[in-house]
Design a protein around this motif. Structure first.
Motif, PDB file in Angstrom:
ATOM      1  N   ILE A   6       0.825  -1.206   0.000  1.00  0.00           N
ATOM      2  CA  ILE A   6       0.000   0.000   0.000  1.00  0.00           C
ATOM      3  C   ILE A   6       0.859   1.256   0.000  1.00  0.00           C
ATOM      4  N   ASP A   7       0.282   2.315  -0.537  1.00  0.00           N
ATOM      5  CA  ASP A   7       0.948   3.609  -0.624  1.00  0.00           C
ATOM      6  C   ASP A   7       0.207   4.594   0.263  1.00  0.00           C
ATOM      7  N   VAL A   8       0.798   4.884   1.426  1.00  0.00           N
ATOM      8  CA  VAL A   8       0.174   5.794   2.383  1.00  0.00           C
ATOM      9  C   VAL A   8       1.214   6.788   2.880  1.00  0.00           C
ATOM     10  N   SER A   9       0.731   7.852   3.531  1.00  0.00           N
ATOM     11  CA  SER A   9       1.618   8.902   4.011  1.00  0.00           C
ATOM     12  C   SER A   9       2.367   8.490   5.276  1.00  0.00           C
ATOM     13  N   SER A  10       1.802   7.584   6.060  1.00  0.00           N
ATOM     14  CA  SER A  10       2.429   7.160   7.311  1.00  0.00           C
ATOM     15  C   SER A  10       1.962   5.754   7.659  1.00  0.00           C
ATOM     16  N   PHE A  11       2.872   4.971   8.276  1.00  0.00           N
ATOM     17  CA  PHE A  11       2.525   3.615   8.695  1.00  0.00           C
ATOM     18  C   PHE A  11       2.326   3.534  10.209  1.00  0.00           C
ATOM     19  N   THR A  12       1.865   4.614  10.799  1.00  0.00           N
ATOM     20  CA  THR A  12       1.583   4.631  12.235  1.00  0.00           C
ATOM     21  C   THR A  12       0.115   4.976  12.449  1.00  0.00           C
ATOM     22  N   PRO A  13      -0.783   4.030  12.231  1.00  0.00           N
ATOM     23  CA  PRO A  13      -2.220   4.308  12.395  1.00  0.00           C
ATOM     24  C   PRO A  13      -2.554   4.618  13.849  1.00  0.00           C
ATOM     25  N   ASN A  14      -3.492   5.520  14.043  1.00  0.00           N
ATOM     26  CA  ASN A  14      -3.931   5.925  15.372  1.00  0.00           C
ATOM     27  C   ASN A  14      -5.321   5.345  15.602  1.00  0.00           C
ATOM     28  N   PHE A  15      -5.374   4.193  16.266  1.00  0.00           N
ATOM     29  CA  PHE A  15      -6.666   3.554  16.504  1.00  0.00           C
ATOM     30  C   PHE A  15      -6.734   3.001  17.916  1.00  0.00           C
ATOM     31  N   VAL A  16      -7.947   2.812  18.371  1.00  0.00           N
ATOM     32  CA  VAL A  16      -8.238   2.348  19.724  1.00  0.00           C
ATOM     33  C   VAL A  16      -9.149   1.121  19.622  1.00  0.00           C
ATOM     34  N   PHE A  17      -8.804   0.058  20.334  1.00  0.00           N
ATOM     35  CA  PHE A  17      -9.626  -1.149  20.366  1.00  0.00           C
ATOM     36  C   PHE A  17     -10.788  -0.898  21.321  1.00  0.00           C
ATOM     37  N   VAL A  18     -11.980  -0.795  20.752  1.00  0.00           N
ATOM     38  CA  VAL A  18     -13.162  -0.423  21.516  1.00  0.00           C
ATOM     39  C   VAL A  18     -13.756  -1.613  22.273  1.00  0.00           C
TER      40      VAL A  18
END
Length: 302
Positions: A150-162
């Protein structure tokens, strides 16, 4: 909202929130117990826009399946992608979606995935969700492979396990695994209750083999709650075993394990969020009381 209720190529179905898919098994009581695991994640873009991503892993006689539902911060459904058992066997793929001004890409590779008793894979896989070139969710242990795809700007996703909701099956013992805080250990959670040959059954809950709570005189205490400590965090445990005791022995009981942290701590150390203790299992991403919720529907088999 634009309607995506159609079949895409390769048998991947795009649908709105009204659609659903799940594997199920039938107990001897005739009730349907769905062999599925539902995981909910709250994700943030760099511009602080929020999305709710719901993954449902299923297993049935037709094979394993996966659905990915993406909602905005108001719980408005953007799209739902279903990877049906016939396609799931192929184990890898991607899908590009356009919803209004949003470009959503979903990538998955399950070719080397390893599964336990649960429909949810434990290792050897990846699943990634990208919105407008921002990686908002990345799961699995194949980061190198994700970066090459994949082509993305950053490989540090900001997510929370709900939250996590799972159906478990057994006669006396019901087991799952859970991570109660973002950087904490993955724990073995076991519920034990033997109703056969006793007039005074009790309920045991163990974490990593250690007895955390015991409920005696269960016929008088078939519903209740108790606080245990896991990873130094208070975890509130709710139980409802009425159907086990006063319905058919093959009915289901419900258990909720819930932590609670402040929003600041949650985003500083990604872990989880809030879920309601109800059949609808609704989410409120604007809630100020954040934590992780594990809901277990325990089905007794004869």
């Amino acid at each position: 909202m634009r309607d995506f209720s159609c079949f895409g190529e390769n048998g991947v179905q795009i649908a709105d929130a009204a659609s659903s898919s799940s594997g199920s098994v039938t107990t001897s009581s005739g009730k349907f117990g769905q062999n599925l695991v539902t995981c909910v994640y709250q994700c943030r873009l760099r511009n602080f826009s929020c999305f709710i991503v719901t993954l449902t892993w299923t297993k049935s006689l037709m094979g394993q399946g996966l659905s990915v539902q993406i909602d905005d911060s108001t719980n408005h459904s953007l799209c739902k992608l279903e990877i049906k058992p016939g396609v799931f066997v192929k184990r890898r793929g991607f899908k590009n979606l356009e919803v209004g001004s949003k470009f959503i890409d979903v990538y998955w590779d399950l070719a080397s995935a390893k599964f336990g008793f649960s429909p949810e894979p434990v290792e050897g896989f990846y699943l990634a969700v990208v919105v407008n070139k921002d990686l908002i969710l990345m799961l699995g242990d194949m980061e190198k492979e994700v970066k090459s795809k994949i082509d993305v700007s950053s490989f540090t996703p900001n997510f929370v396990f709900v939250s996590k909701k799972e159906h478990v099956f057994g006669k006396k013992v019901y087991a799952t695994r859970a991570q109660f805080c973002g950087k904490g250990e993955i724990h073995d959670v076991v519920i034990e209750c033997d109703l056969v040959g006793t007039n005074d059954p009790c309920l045991l809950i163990r974490v990593d083999g250690k007895t955390m709570m015991q409920v005696k005189h269960l016929r008088w205490k078939f519903r209740g709650n108790y606080t245990i400590l896991v990873d130094g965090l208070p975890v509130e445990v709710y139980w409802d075993v009425h159907n086990w005791l006063f319905g058919k022995l093959t009915g289901e009981a419900n258990f909720l394990f819930q932590t609670c942290l402040s929003a600041e701590k949650m985003w500083a150390s990604p872990s989880n969020m809030d879920a309601s203790w109800s059949n609808s299992f609704r989410r409120d991403p604007q809630s100020h009381g954040l934590g992780f919720s594990l809901v277990l529907c325990a089905w007794k088999n004869e």
